[in-house]
Design a protein around this motif. Sequence first.
Motif, short mmCIF file in Angstrom:
data_model
loop_
_atom_site.label_atom_id
_atom_site.label_comp_id
_atom_site.label_asym_id
_atom_site.label_seq_id
_atom_site.Cartn_x
_atom_site.Cartn_y
_atom_site.Cartn_z
N TRP A 1 24.03 -14.09 12.55
CA TRP A 1 25.08 -14.13 13.59
C TRP A 1 25.23 -15.55 14.13
CZ3 TRP A 1 25.04 -15.65 18.68
CH2 TRP A 1 26.20 -15.32 19.43
N SER A 2 24.11 -16.25 14.34
CA SER A 2 24.16 -17.60 14.91
C SER A 2 24.95 -18.55 14.01
CB SER A 2 22.74 -18.14 15.10
OG SER A 2 22.02 -17.36 16.01
N ILE A 3 24.72 -18.45 12.70
CA ILE A 3 25.43 -19.32 11.75
C ILE A 3 26.92 -19.01 11.75
CG2 ILE A 3 25.67 -19.95 9.32
CD1 ILE A 3 22.69 -19.32 8.99
N MET A 4 27.25 -17.72 11.69
CA MET A 4 28.67 -17.33 11.64
C MET A 4 29.36 -17.63 12.96
SD MET A 4 29.23 -16.41 8.63
CE MET A 4 30.92 -15.88 8.93
N GLU A 5 28.64 -17.57 14.06
CA GLU A 5 29.24 -17.87 15.37
C GLU A 5 29.63 -19.34 15.44
OE1 GLU A 5 30.57 -17.02 19.31
OE2 GLU A 5 30.27 -15.86 17.47
N TYR A 6 28.89 -20.20 14.74
CA TYR A 6 29.26 -21.61 14.68
C TYR A 6 30.47 -21.80 13.76
CZ TYR A 6 29.35 -26.35 12.86
OH TYR A 6 29.78 -27.58 12.45
N LEU A 7 30.44 -21.15 12.59
CA LEU A 7 31.52 -21.32 11.62
C LEU A 7 32.84 -20.73 12.12
CD1 LEU A 7 29.70 -20.43 8.27
CD2 LEU A 7 30.56 -22.68 8.97
N LEU A 8 32.75 -19.49 12.58
CA LEU A 8 33.96 -18.76 13.03
C LEU A 8 33.64 -18.06 14.35
CD1 LEU A 8 34.89 -17.10 9.61
CD2 LEU A 8 36.13 -18.96 10.72
N PRO A 9 33.73 -18.78 15.46
CA PRO A 9 33.38 -18.18 16.75
C PRO A 9 34.12 -16.86 17.00
CG PRO A 9 33.74 -20.54 16.98
CD PRO A 9 34.17 -20.17 15.59
N GLY A 10 33.33 -15.83 17.31
CA GLY A 10 33.92 -14.52 17.62
C GLY A 10 34.10 -13.62 16.42
N TYR A 11 33.92 -14.13 15.20
CA TYR A 11 34.19 -13.34 14.00
C TYR A 11 33.32 -12.09 13.92
CZ TYR A 11 34.61 -12.11 9.05
OH TYR A 11 34.80 -11.43 7.86
N LEU A 12 32.03 -12.22 14.27
CA LEU A 12 31.14 -11.06 14.24
C LEU A 12 30.94 -10.45 15.62
CD1 LEU A 12 28.36 -12.26 11.75
CD2 LEU A 12 30.30 -10.76 11.30
N GLY A 13 31.83 -10.80 16.55
CA GLY A 13 31.73 -10.23 17.89
C GLY A 13 30.64 -10.89 18.71
N SER A 14 30.42 -10.33 19.88
CA SER A 14 29.38 -10.87 20.77
C SER A 14 28.00 -10.50 20.22
CB SER A 14 29.53 -10.29 22.18
OG SER A 14 29.27 -8.89 22.15
N LEU A 15 26.98 -11.19 20.70
CA LEU A 15 25.63 -10.91 20.24
C LEU A 15 25.18 -9.48 20.58
CD1 LEU A 15 23.12 -11.92 18.81
CD2 LEU A 15 22.34 -12.93 20.97
N PRO A 16 25.43 -8.99 21.82
CA PRO A 16 25.06 -7.59 22.11
C PRO A 16 25.76 -6.60 21.18
CG PRO A 16 25.46 -8.79 24.14
CD PRO A 16 25.90 -9.68 23.02
N ARG A 17 27.03 -6.85 20.89
CA ARG A 17 27.77 -5.95 19.99
C ARG A 17 27.18 -6.01 18.59
NH1 ARG A 17 31.88 -6.47 16.25
NH2 ARG A 17 33.29 -4.66 16.05
N PHE A 18 26.83 -7.23 18.12
CA PHE A 18 26.25 -7.39 16.79
C PHE A 18 24.94 -6.61 16.68
CE2 PHE A 18 23.46 -9.46 13.76
CZ PHE A 18 24.29 -9.70 12.67
N LYS A 19 24.08 -6.73 17.69
CA LYS A 19 22.81 -6.00 17.69
C LYS A 19 23.04 -4.49 17.65
CE LYS A 19 20.03 -9.46 20.15
NZ LYS A 19 19.25 -9.74 21.39
N ARG A 20 24.04 -4.05 18.38
CA ARG A 20 24.32 -2.62 18.44
C ARG A 20 24.81 -2.09 17.09
NH1 ARG A 20 27.67 -2.94 22.13
NH2 ARG A 20 29.64 -2.53 21.06
N LEU A 21 25.62 -2.89 16.38
CA LEU A 21 26.21 -2.44 15.12
C LEU A 21 25.31 -2.65 13.90
CD1 LEU A 21 29.90 -3.65 15.50
CD2 LEU A 21 29.02 -1.33 15.78
N TYR A 22 24.55 -3.74 13.90
CA TYR A 22 23.82 -4.11 12.68
C TYR A 22 22.30 -4.19 12.84
CZ TYR A 22 28.60 -5.49 11.74
OH TYR A 22 29.98 -5.49 11.60
N GLY A 23 21.83 -3.85 14.03
CA GLY A 23 20.39 -3.88 14.25
C GLY A 23 19.90 -5.26 14.63
N TYR A 24 18.66 -5.34 15.06
CA TYR A 24 18.08 -6.62 15.44
C TYR A 24 16.57 -6.55 15.25
CZ TYR A 24 17.13 -4.09 19.78
OH TYR A 24 16.72 -3.16 20.69
N GLY A 25 15.88 -7.64 15.51
CA GLY A 25 14.45 -7.70 15.21
C GLY A 25 14.26 -7.86 13.71
N ARG A 26 13.05 -7.59 13.24
CA ARG A 26 12.74 -7.78 11.84
C ARG A 26 12.91 -6.50 11.04
NH1 ARG A 26 7.81 -10.76 12.10
NH2 ARG A 26 9.20 -12.38 12.83
#
Length: 335
Positions: free
Chosen positions: A25-50
Amino acid sequence: ARLLKSKFRIAMTGTPVENQSTDLWSIMEYLLPGYLGSLPRFKRLYGYGREKPTQLQAATLKRLVNPFLLRRTKSQVLKELPEKTEEVVHIDMTQAQRKAYRAVLNSQQAAKVRQNLEDTKKVDYANVLALLTKLKQICDHPQLPDITAGMKPKEVAEVDPFLSGKWEVLAEIIEEAQRSSLKTVIFTQYLGMMDLTGLYLKTKNIGYTELRGDTHDRAKRLDRFAADPDCKVFICSLLAGGLGIDLTSASGCIHFDRWWNPAKENQATDRLHRMGQTRGVQVFKLMMNESVEGRIADIIASKMQLSGALIEESDVTLKAFSREELLDLITSFQG
């Protein structure tokens, strides 16, 4: 970085997913800000942690990211490359290794590292690495820390290589290669192991050459290994010979010890398994049971699974290990 004004942006990385899916998400947020949504939304949709994402989460994220990913793998470029087989050889410690390993774990040095990791203050990576390095050296040979510390050549020559559980396996692989008239490359990260290996090959009258970081006649040694039929073994420092050389005259590869980063091992193996290779390559990775080697491999494997599910094989460094994982490395096995 996101505030920089530009017509287009490029991110170049060997580690798109080092520890968790939010790295991507961090890389894509630099390339295309907003493309993968906010960080909380990303965690909710695609999981987080290891934790490895579900199949649906991984497939969805891959579909979103792939249009912006430029990548060519070796399998895409060299489609007619001979087969490569890999085997992790699990080995038990000798009594001497077990005794040395236990002594290090019970030392003041280990106690100091554990205390640092149990406290909430900044992790002292230098001391952690020093301790883990000593444990990894004992996995190679119980006297390797002493050899590294500066034993005299005569003293090194008197060291019994078979005090290491790995040595019997190494000798067997080399002997089998000799019977089949095949050449072998041995990778290790420790110069002391190169010394021991060279002394052993001399006692067996097996021709060899070696490559270290301070080797000046690199080309001459590589040419000899490639052209001299009597030069059967190439002993190579993993860092000195892991890139930029051609070892396609060999078809056997032995990783005597495991590196922190499996990508480094793969790069070294590719010195044999590359354009110009005409035979199948057999790779042996020697792994000491119930040791730091096995634990490191397990932790790295979990990171690689996460990376593989989302993008590709990824780099891993010591700082990618959590405080809890580092503590587990030096407490899970008491010899």
